[in-house]
Design a protein around this motif. Structure first.
Motif, PDB file in Angstrom:
ATOM      1  N   ALA A  20      -3.805  -0.248  -1.472  1.00  0.00           N
ATOM      2  CA  ALA A  20      -2.517   0.350  -1.123  1.00  0.00           C
ATOM      3  C   ALA A  20      -1.809   0.866  -2.378  1.00  0.00           C
ATOM      4  O   ALA A  20      -1.217   1.955  -2.360  1.00  0.00           O
ATOM      5  CB  ALA A  20      -1.647  -0.676  -0.404  1.00  0.00           C
ATOM      6  N   LEU A  21      -1.881   0.114  -3.457  1.00  0.00           N
ATOM      7  CA  LEU A  21      -1.274   0.556  -4.707  1.00  0.00           C
ATOM      8  C   LEU A  21      -1.960   1.808  -5.227  1.00  0.00           C
ATOM      9  O   LEU A  21      -1.302   2.766  -5.647  1.00  0.00           O
ATOM     10  CB  LEU A  21      -1.328  -0.564  -5.756  1.00  0.00           C
ATOM     11  CG  LEU A  21      -0.761  -0.221  -7.135  1.00  0.00           C
ATOM     12  CD1 LEU A  21       0.681   0.240  -7.043  1.00  0.00           C
ATOM     13  CD2 LEU A  21      -0.884  -1.420  -8.056  1.00  0.00           C
ATOM     14  N   SER A  22      -3.274   1.838  -5.167  1.00  0.00           N
ATOM     15  CA  SER A  22      -4.024   3.021  -5.612  1.00  0.00           C
ATOM     16  C   SER A  22      -3.651   4.242  -4.786  1.00  0.00           C
ATOM     17  O   SER A  22      -3.482   5.345  -5.329  1.00  0.00           O
ATOM     18  CB  SER A  22      -5.528   2.774  -5.508  1.00  0.00           C
ATOM     19  OG  SER A  22      -5.912   1.724  -6.351  1.00  0.00           O
ATOM     20  N   LEU A  23      -3.517   4.071  -3.476  1.00  0.00           N
ATOM     21  CA  LEU A  23      -3.115   5.172  -2.603  1.00  0.00           C
ATOM     22  C   LEU A  23      -1.714   5.659  -2.965  1.00  0.00           C
ATOM     23  O   LEU A  23      -1.470   6.862  -3.035  1.00  0.00           O
ATOM     24  CB  LEU A  23      -3.174   4.726  -1.141  1.00  0.00           C
ATOM     25  CG  LEU A  23      -2.748   5.745  -0.096  1.00  0.00           C
ATOM     26  CD1 LEU A  23      -3.621   6.997  -0.147  1.00  0.00           C
ATOM     27  CD2 LEU A  23      -2.793   5.125   1.296  1.00  0.00           C
ATOM     28  N   SER A  24      -0.809   4.729  -3.238  1.00  0.00           N
ATOM     29  CA  SER A  24       0.558   5.096  -3.618  1.00  0.00           C
ATOM     30  C   SER A  24       0.581   5.883  -4.928  1.00  0.00           C
ATOM     31  O   SER A  24       1.274   6.893  -5.041  1.00  0.00           O
ATOM     32  CB  SER A  24       1.432   3.849  -3.766  1.00  0.00           C
ATOM     33  OG  SER A  24       1.525   3.166  -2.552  1.00  0.00           O
ATOM     34  N   VAL A  25      -0.181   5.425  -5.901  1.00  0.00           N
ATOM     35  CA  VAL A  25      -0.255   6.126  -7.195  1.00  0.00           C
ATOM     36  C   VAL A  25      -0.813   7.536  -6.992  1.00  0.00           C
ATOM     37  O   VAL A  25      -0.268   8.514  -7.511  1.00  0.00           O
ATOM     38  CB  VAL A  25      -1.119   5.332  -8.210  1.00  0.00           C
ATOM     39  CG1 VAL A  25      -1.417   6.166  -9.442  1.00  0.00           C
ATOM     40  CG2 VAL A  25      -0.427   4.032  -8.591  1.00  0.00           C
ATOM     41  N   PHE A  26      -1.885   7.663  -6.213  1.00  0.00           N
ATOM     42  CA  PHE A  26      -2.487   8.973  -5.941  1.00  0.00           C
ATOM     43  C   PHE A  26      -1.471   9.914  -5.284  1.00  0.00           C
ATOM     44  O   PHE A  26      -1.321  11.059  -5.710  1.00  0.00           O
ATOM     45  CB  PHE A  26      -3.718   8.815  -5.047  1.00  0.00           C
ATOM     46  CG  PHE A  26      -4.277  10.120  -4.569  1.00  0.00           C
ATOM     47  CD1 PHE A  26      -5.052  10.906  -5.424  1.00  0.00           C
ATOM     48  CD2 PHE A  26      -4.030  10.570  -3.285  1.00  0.00           C
ATOM     49  CE1 PHE A  26      -5.559  12.122  -4.994  1.00  0.00           C
ATOM     50  CE2 PHE A  26      -4.530  11.783  -2.845  1.00  0.00           C
ATOM     51  CZ  PHE A  26      -5.303  12.563  -3.703  1.00  0.00           C
TER      52      PHE A  26
END
Length: 90
Positions: A20-26
């Motif tokens: 979820a954090l990776s998706l948010s950063v992207f």
């Protein structure tokens, strides 16, 4: 077009928070507004909060029980009934 909601779910320990954090950063790098919302029972919240801060991703903690009571009471037009339903152990 309205806002989008992405849910990351799965069993414990499979990397939901990091995904979820990776998706948010992207999404933020693509120019979208994105926040990470986590449920209060998440034991790794302190580490996740530090990572979010380092990566400039806002994080919000959702306390599930009061949120469920609010939602159900709006749908049933009865806060008393909603509290009763949420506190019932099935």
């Amino acid at each position: 077009m309205g806002p989008n909601l992405f849910l990351v779910t799965g069993k414990g320990g499979v990397g939901k928070s990091l995904s979820a954090l990776s998706l948010s950063v992207f999404l933020r790098k693509q120019g979208y507004e994105a926040i990470l919302v986590t449920i209060k029972e998440n034991s790794s919240l302190k580490d996740l909060s530090q990572l979010c801060q380092a990566l400039n991703v806002p994080i919000r903690e959702l306390d599930l029980k009061p949120s469920l009571v609010d939602y159900i009471s709006r749908k049933l037009h009865s806060r008393l009934l909603a509290k009763s339903l949420v506190s019932t152990h099935f």
